[in-house]
Design a protein around this motif. Structure first.
Motif, PDB file in Angstrom:
ATOM      1  N   ASP A 142       0.492  -1.311  -0.054  1.00  0.00           N
ATOM      2  CA  ASP A 142       0.424   0.154   0.059  1.00  0.00           C
ATOM      3  C   ASP A 142       0.639   1.308  -0.609  1.00  0.00           C
ATOM      4  N   PHE A 143       0.558   1.869  -1.156  1.00  0.00           N
ATOM      5  CA  PHE A 143       1.017   3.482  -1.052  1.00  0.00           C
ATOM      6  C   PHE A 143       0.402   4.709   0.194  1.00  0.00           C
ATOM      7  N   GLU A 144       1.753   4.502   0.919  1.00  0.00           N
ATOM      8  CA  GLU A 144       1.523   5.118   2.663  1.00  0.00           C
ATOM      9  C   GLU A 144       1.314   6.507   2.867  1.00  0.00           C
ATOM     10  N   MET A 145       0.065   6.982   3.300  1.00  0.00           N
ATOM     11  CA  MET A 145      -0.500   8.489   2.997  1.00  0.00           C
ATOM     12  C   MET A 145      -1.057   8.436   4.026  1.00  0.00           C
ATOM     13  N   ARG A 146      -1.521  10.206   4.738  1.00  0.00           N
ATOM     14  CA  ARG A 146      -2.045  10.470   6.006  1.00  0.00           C
ATOM     15  C   ARG A 146      -3.388  11.782   5.594  1.00  0.00           C
ATOM     16  N   LEU A 147      -3.968  11.743   5.905  1.00  0.00           N
ATOM     17  CA  LEU A 147      -4.376  12.810   5.863  1.00  0.00           C
ATOM     18  C   LEU A 147      -4.870  13.924   6.864  1.00  0.00           C
ATOM     19  N   VAL A 148      -3.961  14.884   5.986  1.00  0.00           N
ATOM     20  CA  VAL A 148      -3.173  15.905   7.168  1.00  0.00           C
ATOM     21  C   VAL A 148      -4.070  17.459   7.704  1.00  0.00           C
ATOM     22  N   ARG A 149      -5.122  17.247   6.898  1.00  0.00           N
ATOM     23  CA  ARG A 149      -6.147  18.643   7.465  1.00  0.00           C
ATOM     24  C   ARG A 149      -6.668  18.825   6.010  1.00  0.00           C
ATOM     25  N   GLU A 150      -8.125  19.745   5.663  1.00  0.00           N
ATOM     26  CA  GLU A 150      -8.972  19.854   4.780  1.00  0.00           C
ATOM     27  C   GLU A 150      -9.638  21.481   5.097  1.00  0.00           C
ATOM     28  N   TYR A 151      -9.535  22.285   3.802  1.00  0.00           N
ATOM     29  CA  TYR A 151     -10.343  23.259   3.837  1.00  0.00           C
ATOM     30  C   TYR A 151     -10.870  23.203   2.673  1.00  0.00           C
ATOM     31  N   ARG A 152     -11.870  24.802   2.831  1.00  0.00           N
ATOM     32  CA  ARG A 152     -12.703  25.753   1.515  1.00  0.00           C
ATOM     33  C   ARG A 152     -11.714  26.629   0.985  1.00  0.00           C
ATOM     34  N   CYS A 153     -11.626  26.351   0.010  1.00  0.00           N
ATOM     35  CA  CYS A 153     -10.807  26.893  -1.090  1.00  0.00           C
ATOM     36  C   CYS A 153     -11.596  27.830  -1.822  1.00  0.00           C
ATOM     37  N   GLU A 154     -10.706  29.284  -1.250  1.00  0.00           N
ATOM     38  CA  GLU A 154     -11.669  30.323  -1.644  1.00  0.00           C
ATOM     39  C   GLU A 154     -11.862  30.129  -2.618  1.00  0.00           C
ATOM     40  N   GLY A 155     -11.575  29.726  -3.717  1.00  0.00           N
ATOM     41  CA  GLY A 155     -11.088  30.688  -5.312  1.00  0.00           C
ATOM     42  C   GLY A 155     -12.041  30.113  -5.495  1.00  0.00           C
ATOM     43  N   CYS A 156     -12.301  28.179  -5.686  1.00  0.00           N
ATOM     44  CA  CYS A 156     -12.973  27.495  -6.703  1.00  0.00           C
ATOM     45  C   CYS A 156     -14.924  26.944  -5.575  1.00  0.00           C
ATOM     46  N   GLY A 157     -14.440  26.783  -4.111  1.00  0.00           N
ATOM     47  CA  GLY A 157     -15.259  26.596  -3.492  1.00  0.00           C
ATOM     48  C   GLY A 157     -15.388  25.127  -2.778  1.00  0.00           C
ATOM     49  N   ASN A 158     -14.353  24.287  -3.905  1.00  0.00           N
ATOM     50  CA  ASN A 158     -14.443  23.287  -3.688  1.00  0.00           C
ATOM     51  C   ASN A 158     -13.545  22.585  -2.041  1.00  0.00           C
ATOM     52  N   LEU A 159     -14.004  21.363  -1.175  1.00  0.00           N
ATOM     53  CA  LEU A 159     -13.561  21.542   0.110  1.00  0.00           C
ATOM     54  C   LEU A 159     -11.894  20.514  -0.516  1.00  0.00           C
ATOM     55  N   VAL A 160     -10.775  21.086  -0.079  1.00  0.00           N
ATOM     56  CA  VAL A 160      -9.617  20.322  -0.392  1.00  0.00           C
ATOM     57  C   VAL A 160      -9.226  19.461   1.083  1.00  0.00           C
ATOM     58  N   LYS A 161      -8.286  18.532   0.919  1.00  0.00           N
ATOM     59  CA  LYS A 161      -8.210  17.226   1.223  1.00  0.00           C
ATOM     60  C   LYS A 161      -6.296  17.333   0.662  1.00  0.00           C
ATOM     61  N   VAL A 162      -5.697  17.765   1.762  1.00  0.00           N
ATOM     62  CA  VAL A 162      -4.355  17.849   1.731  1.00  0.00           C
ATOM     63  C   VAL A 162      -3.690  16.457   2.747  1.00  0.00           C
TER      64      VAL A 162
END
Length: 280
Positions: free
Chosen positions: A17-37
Motif C-alpha cells: 500500500d502507498f503510505e499516506m495520511r490526511l493532514v487537513r481539510e479546508y474550503r478553497c476560496e477560489g473554487c469553493g471546493n473542499l480541499v484535502k491535503v
C-alpha cells in the motif's frame, strides 16, 4: 469505490500500500471546493521514503484555464462583431494606439487610453472629440473601439454619413437589411462610436441640413442614452446652435460626456508635407 492509496498503488504497480495520511481539510476560496491535503511518501526514485504533501479537490487551476479560454474566445467573437458591423473609411482601418502620433495632442491620446483602462460596463461614460479637420479625432476613436473589443466587449465604429446612407438603402425593396436591424445592432452594443457628426453627409439637395437625417441621428443617439458612446465632430459648439435639430443632437452628445478639444493643423497635410520633404 477504491481508496485513493489503493488506486495509486495499482497505477504504480506496487505490491504494498502507498503510505499516506490526511493532514487537513479546508474550503478553497477560489473554487469553493473542499480541499484535502495528504502527507505521502515517495514510493520510488531517489526520494523514496521521504514525505511530501499533495492535495486533491481544488479546481482553481482548471477553472483559470477555462476562464482564460472563454475570455479569448469572447474577445475573438467581439472582434468579429466589430469588423462585421462597423462602417469605417479605408484610411482608418489600420488605425490603433500604436501607430497614432500624438504630437501636440498628447493629452488627448492619454485620455483616450485612460478611457479604455477604466471602461466599466456598469458605469457608462461618453467622450466627445471636438475640433478641426485632420487632427486625429477619428484615429483615436477607432483605437478605443478596437481596444474595447479586444477586452471582450461589443463595440461598433460608425461613420455617421455612411450610417445614413446604409439606412436609406434599407428603404429599397431589395435590401437584405431593415432599418430596425441596423438600429437594434447599435442599441445593443456595449460601445458605439459616432464619427463625423455634423452637416456634412446630412445635407439635402439644397446644401442645408436634412431634417430627416438630423431627426434620425437624434433618435439613434437618444436610444443610446445611458450607455457608452464616443462622438467626434468638426462642428463648434456655436455651429451646433444653428438649428433646433442640431441643438437637440448636441444636447444628447453632451450628456455624461467628457469633452476633448483637438484644434490644430491637419495631420494628413503635415504627414504629406513631411514625407514629400523627405523624398526631395
Amino acid at each position: 469505490m477504491q481508496p485513493i492509496n489503493q488506486i495509486i498503488s495499482k497505477k504504480l504497480n506496487m505490491t504494498t500500500d502507498f503510505e499516506m495520511r490526511l493532514v487537513r481539510e479546508y474550503r478553497c476560496e477560489g473554487c469553493g471546493n473542499l480541499v484535502k491535503v495528504y502527507r505521502m511518501k515517495y514510493p520510488v526514485g531517489p526520494k523514496k521514503g521521504q514525505w511530501f504533501e499533495g492535495k486533491k479537490g481544488c479546481d482553481c487551476e482548471l477553472l483559470e484555464i477555462v476562464r482564460r479560454e472563454q475570455a479569448e474566445a469572447n474577445a475573438a467573437r467581439m472582434k468579429r462583431i466589430f469588423e462585421e458591423n462597423s462602417l469605417i473609411n479605408p484610411s482608418l482601418r489600420e488605425a490603433s494606439f500604436e501607430n497614432f502620433e500624438p504630437g501636440e495632442f498628447r493629452e488627448a491620446y492619454e485620455r483616450a487610453k485612460k478611457y479604455v483602462e477604466e471602461f466599466d460596463i456598469n458605469k457608462p461614460k461618453n467622450l466627445l472629440f471636438q475640433g478641426t479637420f485632420g487632427t486625429g479625432k477619428s484615429h483615436l476613436s477607432v483605437s478605443i473601439a478596437k481596444a474595447i473589443a479586444q477586452k471582450g466587449y461589443s463595440s461598433i465604429f460608425i461613420s455617421t454619413p455612411k450610417l445614413l446612407t446604409k439606412i436609406r438603402n434599407t428603404y429599397n425593396k431589395d435590401s437584405e437589411l431593415s432599418e430596425e436591424q441596423i438600429i437594434n445592432a447599435l442599441a445593443n452594443a456595449d460601445l458605439v462610436v459616432f464619427d463625423d457628426i455634423g452637416a456634412e453627409g446630412m445635407a439635402n439637395e439644397y446644401g442645408k441640413p436634412s431634417s430627416w437625417a438630423l431627426q434620425k441621428i437624434f433618435e439613434i443617439i437618444d436610444q443610446r442614452s445611458g450607455k457608452h458612446n464616443i462622438f467626434t465632430t468638426n462642428l463648434s459648439s456655436a455651429e451646433f446652435e444653428a438649428t433646433k435639430d442640431l441643438q437637440r443632437i448636441f444636447s444628447r452628445m453632451m450628456m455624461n460626456s467628457e469633452p476633448i478639444i483637438m484644434n490644430g493643423p491637419d495631420y494628413r497635410k503635415r504627414k504629406f508635407l513631411r514625407e514629400a520633404k523627405g523624398n526631395v
